[in-house]
Every structure is written in C-alpha cells, then in structure tokens.
Write a protein that holds these residues in place. Structure first.
Motif, PDB file in Angstrom:
ATOM      1  N   ASP A 361      29.494  45.141  43.843  1.00 56.22           N
ATOM      2  CA  ASP A 361      29.003  43.856  44.312  1.00 56.22           C
ATOM      3  C   ASP A 361      29.417  42.792  43.311  1.00 56.22           C
ATOM      4  OD1 ASP A 361      27.787  45.172  46.313  1.00 56.22           O
ATOM      5  OD2 ASP A 361      25.813  45.268  45.348  1.00 56.22           O
ATOM      6  N   PRO A 363      30.194  38.132  42.851  1.00 56.65           N
ATOM      7  CA  PRO A 363      30.712  36.903  43.446  1.00 56.65           C
ATOM      8  C   PRO A 363      32.241  36.985  43.533  1.00 56.65           C
ATOM      9  CG  PRO A 363      30.080  36.539  41.164  1.00 56.65           C
ATOM     10  CD  PRO A 363      29.649  37.918  41.500  1.00 56.65           C
ATOM     11  N   PRO A 364      32.822  36.234  44.488  1.00 60.77           N
ATOM     12  CA  PRO A 364      34.278  36.298  44.640  1.00 60.77           C
ATOM     13  C   PRO A 364      35.021  35.795  43.406  1.00 60.77           C
ATOM     14  CG  PRO A 364      33.300  34.667  46.122  1.00 60.77           C
ATOM     15  CD  PRO A 364      32.186  35.394  45.490  1.00 60.77           C
ATOM     16  N   ASN A 410      33.046  41.766  52.318  1.00 55.40           N
ATOM     17  CA  ASN A 410      31.625  42.084  52.341  1.00 55.40           C
ATOM     18  C   ASN A 410      30.942  41.824  50.996  1.00 55.40           C
ATOM     19  OD1 ASN A 410      29.944  42.780  54.340  1.00 55.40           O
ATOM     20  ND2 ASN A 410      30.774  44.845  54.607  1.00 55.40           N
ATOM     21  N   GLN A 411      31.368  40.775  50.292  1.00 52.20           N
ATOM     22  CA  GLN A 411      30.834  40.461  48.952  1.00 52.20           C
ATOM     23  C   GLN A 411      31.041  41.603  47.969  1.00 52.20           C
ATOM     24  OE1 GLN A 411      29.583  37.307  48.075  1.00 52.20           O
ATOM     25  NE2 GLN A 411      30.592  36.968  50.025  1.00 52.20           N
ATOM     26  N   GLN A 412      32.056  42.432  48.214  1.00 53.98           N
ATOM     27  CA  GLN A 412      32.324  43.534  47.289  1.00 53.98           C
ATOM     28  C   GLN A 412      33.775  43.489  46.830  1.00 53.98           C
ATOM     29  OE1 GLN A 412      31.083  47.110  49.358  1.00 53.98           O
ATOM     30  NE2 GLN A 412      29.425  47.355  47.889  1.00 53.98           N
TER      31      GLN A 412
END
Lengths: 421, 225
Positions: A361, A363-364, A410-412
């Motif tokens: 997980d 942030p981008p 997917n925020q991953q």
C-alpha cells in the motif's frame, strides 16, 4: 521479420504477381493464335467445299478431309453473303459429350443455286496443345521460382555475411565492452559500417573503462577522509565543553557524513555489480530468503504496524545467483515496500511459478514510472535516502536476466520479478 | 591493556588513539608495515587493529605473521575494502573481526571489547555497571541479583552502552552496530528509540536507576547521573 524472410517474401509475391499477369497474356495470345490458325484452315476448307458442292449429297462429300462436320442446305437466295466465324458446342461423333467447335458459315452460289454451308472444325486438339503449353510454362515458372529462392538464400548469405557478423559482435559489446573489430569487407557500404563501428565502440569502451576507473577510485579514495571526519566528529561529541547549540551543529555534520558514507558504499556496490565482480553462483531457496529478511526487518515492519500477507504458491522456487546479490535484491525490495508504505498498511508477497510479486500500500509516485529505476530519483527528498535502492535492484536483475516490472493500481505499488528459466 | 594500531592515515590514527585512551586502553602506534613488524611481538597485546592498505605492505601479511608468532591477541582488520571475498580472506588469515571504513569509534570500542572478551577471558567474564551485571557469553543480565529477561537486540544494545560507558553514542552508531545494512534508509531512527525505551523500562522495573541520558537529541550517554 528477418531480412532474408522479408526479401524472399517480397520476391515471391512480386514474381507470382508478374507471372500471373504474364500467364494470362500468354494464354490469350496463344488462344488467339490458335483461333486464327483455325480460321485460316476453315477458309482453305471453304474452297474445297465450294469446288465439290455439286455432289454434296454423296457420301464422299460428307467426309471431305479435314472437316469434322458439315452442314449444307440449298436456299432460295443469298440472304447473307458475308462469312461468319463462330464457336459452338456440339455433341461429338460418338454422341457422348459436348465439345467446342469452330465453324465457318457462308452462302455460296453454284450453277444458280444458293447453298448455305456451315463447316465445323473441332477445337479440341488445339485446346489440348494450349493446355499443355500452359502447363509446361507453369512448371517452368515454379522451377524458376524455386531456383530464385535457393539462389537468393545463397547470395544473401554470402553478401550480408559481414553485416551479420557486425550484429553478433555488437550484441556481445553490452557484456564484454570490447571494441567491435571486424575483418575488412569488400563491399563498400559494409566497409564503411565496419570502420564506423570500430571507431564508435572503441570510444565507448574507453569511456566506459575510464568512467569505471573514476568511480572506483573516487569511491575508494573517499573512504579514508570520510573515516577521518566521522571519527573527529565523534571525538568532538565527547567534549564536555560544548553547549546544546554546538552539539546541534555537530549532529548536522554527523548526519551528513553518515549519509555520505552510506552513499559512497552503495555507489561502490553498484560499480562492483557493473564490473561483474559477483561471480559466485549458489542455489538459494526464495521462500527461505524472503522469510530471513522479513525476520531481520521485523522492527521496521512492526514499528509501522505493517501487515505481511504471504501467498507462496511455488514454495520450491530456487534462484541460482550470488548470495550477496540475492540478499541485496530482496532487502532493497522489502525496504522499499516498508518505507513507501503507510501506517497500518499491507505488504503482499506472492511466489508464482517463475515469478515473485511484491505489492505494498502507499501513495502514488511523485514522478514518472520510467524514472523509478534510475539513480537519485526519490519521493519528496526523504532524509537519509538517496533513491539508490531500486537502481541496485535493477542492476542485480540485469546481471541475472531477471525481468522487473513496476505497476501501480488499486493504491498499491507492485513489483513483479520474472525469472529466466 | 595494550592495543596495537597499524594505520597509515595519521588523522584517523589520532582519533582512534584518543577515543581508546579515553576508554582506558593504552595504544602502541605503527604507521607502516615496517614499524608494525618491529613492534608486533614487543608486547602481548590485548588487541591489534590492522589496516589492510599500507604504503609499504599488505596488512593481511601482518595478520598471518602475528598468527605464526602464536600471538593470542585479538585481531580486528580495518579496511576501506568491503567485499565478501576480502572479509573471508581476512578472517581466514586469522583475524577475529573485520571493520569497514568509515566506522563509528563507539563501534570500534564495542568490537575491541567483544574480541578481547572472546580471546582473552574465554567468556567467563562478568561485566558490571552500577547495579547491572551482564554475562555476555550466557547472554544473561542481572539487576541486583534479579535476572532481567532481555531480547537479543536489547542485550546487544546494553553491551554496546557498557563498552562505551560515559561516552556519547549517536543514534546512527547504534543503528549501524545493531542493524548493519538493515538500519539505514528509513529516514528516522525511531526503531532505535523503541528498543532503547523497552530496555530502559525493563531495567527500571527491576529497580535499576536510569543510567541512559539523552544528549540534545544527538545520541545517548550511559553513565551514573
């Protein structure tokens, strides 16, 4: 597509097309020739029929030589005086099947009586001839094409030999970093190519060597002054005479020196990987490797409240590589997954047949994906990080032809390593 | 307790000597290979610190020479070269430890102590500081005869403090010593703090006064307040 395949295909398509057109024209010409031949023959026969028209009802007349069939009828007057040539279908003599006939129809006058005459001549023999000739031609064309095909291969191989050698040597340049030196070529273009390649690769090889030596020397030479600064700062810290302000200054120096020495040792490591100084190969179990490093990183994982999910579907996966580099690869990937995670985030480890996926997980990225594996690219200038971890990962992967891909969905963050077989 | 230092870089030599002398060691200095060979068996050293890169010779030869002379001294190699091959070579030649430049002086002292314990005292030694007593080989810790259960990291941290008693040790130094390459790159040293907090709590729960002082956020000092 290979050059040879491409050129063969082109030659084949073009010559097939050409031969098809030529074949059609040839067939037509042949057909016309045979028709005009038949017409001339029919004209000759016309005179023969006219000469012996008086006894047209007798049997010998019906079987005049060269005539396949004859139709004569007395008519009242000359309706049509001009001759008509044509083709028709008729049952053959045995009455079994229809065959094509060429006919000549004309009206002639004999002792004040008009006769309408049709002379038939079978076209079967000429058709057969045309057919055979066409067949022969087709055979010749096929043989010719096969010949071209073989010749093309032979000529191609000998003409382009120098070119292919150059390509082979160029491919090796990446790993050997040796200048590409080829034999002299008798084809002018290839000779030019050879010379250009030699000059270019010589320069590349020299630049590469010099850069390598430079990095090698600087990193090594930096160690000692760094050690001196570090030790002096540490001694200074012990001084009882310093107040808080001086100590803070010292701390700043200390931190920077610490970072500098870490940076230096990482750069040395990268240089050593590039120099292929890690040659030992060991069989390393991937699951064991991952679990050992997870254990060692336990503090950091726990501190951030990160949860680890393991999906080991191919538990027996074995890597054949240098132990040190394998450690480096996994540590840096895991560190990355921890550092760019969030409080209470997740790290998912998946081992499938032939691949390892590490997802976390977070942030981008604050920069483009293409830059991810390049040196000194990092998120918001995090203290203590130089953005060298992933470039180390890339270097190790390159050394062992491991394919490494990054994706974000997917925020991953997802890193996928695909191992060569 | 004599320590022989073989190091050609005089600044670094001075730093090491100052720090070690503060810890109560006496130091013999050898700036090059020739001097080192001459003084090698002058004393029965507690520990030898040998730089591999010497202007007139290879430090590795010194290690071999010392071992041939049947020296029982502990030997720590100090080198800028950091490859597994070189480490293995050094340890094979008879060195007890291998320290890569640049290093923390506090780490050097911790290693000297640990090597000295191993070679000299065969592990029977009991270290003590105030109410705390530690048996390094058994990995046990007592406060006033009462055993305190410490994790491996906590015990290592305590030993590190005891080796550097009355000195300021930095957070970076602790992280490097206890975690090595797993310590850096996280942007903070919170994990050091977490372990230190646990260690202090366990010791104080057992009735021990807090010997750890926070020094201006730069590091810690282990001493009687």
């Amino acid at each position: 597509m290979k050059l040879l395949t491409k050129s063969t295909l082109l030659i084949a398509t073009l010559s097939l097309f050409l031969f098809f057109i030529m074949g059609v024209i040839f067939f037509q010409v042949l057909k016309n020739l045979s028709t005009s031949d038949l017409n001339r023959e029919l004209d000759d026969l016309k005179e023969l029929v006219e000469d012996s028209l008086e006894d047209y009802e007798s049997a010998p007349f019906r079987t005049l030589p060269g005539i396949d069939s004859l139709w004569v009828q007395a008519v009242d007057r000359a309706e049509q005086r001009e001759e008509v040539f044509g083709d028709t279908l008729m049952l053959d003599k045995k009455g079994r099947q229809f065959r094509t006939y060429r006919y000549l129809q004309f009206v002639t006058e004999k002792e004040h009586t008009f006769y309408k005459v049709i002379i038939y001549k079978s076209t079967t023999p000429t058709d057969k001839l045309v057919e055979r000739v066409t067949l022969m031609m087709t055979l010749m064309v096929i043989l010719f094409l096969a010949g071209i095909f073989v010749l093309n291969r032979v000529i191609f191989a000998s003409l382009w030999k120098g070119f292919f050698e150059a390509i082979e040597k160029l491919k090796q340049f990446e790993s050997t970093k040796e200048p590409v030196i080829l034999e002299e070529q008798d084809i002018q273009e290839f000779e030019e190519l050879r010379q250009v390649l030699e000059v270019l690769t010589r320069r590349l090889a020299r630049d590469y060597r010099e850069l390598k030596e430079y990095t090698d020397h600087t990193t090594h030479e930096l160690q000692t002054p760094l050690a001196v600064i570090k030790s002096k700062a540490e001694l200074l810290i012990q001084s009882e005479k310093l107040g808080e302000e001086e100590m803070q200054l010292l701390q700043a120096i200390n931190t920077s020196v610490h970072q500098l020495s870490r940076l230096n040792s990482t750069l040395t490591l990268i240089t050593r990987i590039e120099n292929r100084q890690f040659t030992e190969k060991e069989k390393i179990n991937l699951v064991g490797l991952l679990d050992r490093h997870l254990e060692l990183l336990q503090e950091h994982i726990g501190l951030q409240g990160i949860k680890i999910e393991k999906h080991y579907h191919d538990g027996g996966r074995v890597l054949c590589m240098d132990q040190g580099l394998a450690d480096l690869l996994i540590v840096n990937l895991l560190k990355n997954a921890i550092v760019h995670n969030m409080k209470g985030g997740k790290i998912v480890l998946e081992i499938e047949a032939g691949s390892l996926v590490i997802r976390n997980d977070g942030p981008p990225l604050g920069f483009s994906q293409e830059e991810l594996f390049t040196r000194f690219v990092r998120n918001n200038r995090r203290a203590g990080s130089f953005g060298l971890g992933l470039s180390l990962v890339k270097k190790v992967c390159d050394t062992y032809q491991i394919d490494v891909e990054y994706s974000f969905d997917n925020q991953q963050h997802c890193f996928k390593l695909t191992f060569p077989d | 307790m004599q320590i022989l230092i073989v190091e050609d870089e005089s600044s670094l030599m001075e730093s090491m000597v100052s720090y070690l002398e503060m810890e109560g060691f006496r130091c013999e200095q050898a700036p090059d290979f020739k001097t080192a060979v001459r003084v090698l068996d002058k004393h029965d050293y507690l520990c030898m610190l040998i730089d591999l890169n010497l202007p007139d010779g290879d430090g590795l030869e010194l290690v071999k020479l010392a071992r041939e002379n049947d020296s029982k001294s502990g030997i720590i190699i100090i080198s800028a070269r950091n490859t597994i091959v070189q480490r293995v070579e050094g340890l094979d030649a008879g060195a007890d430890d291998y320290l890569v430049k640049p290093f923390h002086l506090s780490e050097l002292v911790a290693r000297v102590n640990s090597v000295a314990r191993r070679t000299r005292l065969k592990g029977g030694e009991m270290l003590s500081f105030g109410l705390i007593r530690v048996q390094p080989e058994e990995r046990s810790c007592f406060v006033d005869e009462q055993q305190v259960e410490l994790t491996k990291k906590e015990l290592d941290l305590l030993l590190y403090f005891m080796a550097n008693r009355n000195r300021v040790v930095t957070k970076e130094g602790i992280a490097d010593y206890l975690w090595g390459e797993y310590g850096g790159d996280y942007g903070s040293y919170d994990f050091v703090y977490t372990h230190l907090k646990n260690l202090r709590r366990k010791l104080m729960d057992a009735g021990c006064p807090d010997y750890v002082q926070n020094i201006y956020g730069i590091g810690y000092k282990f001493s009687f307040v």
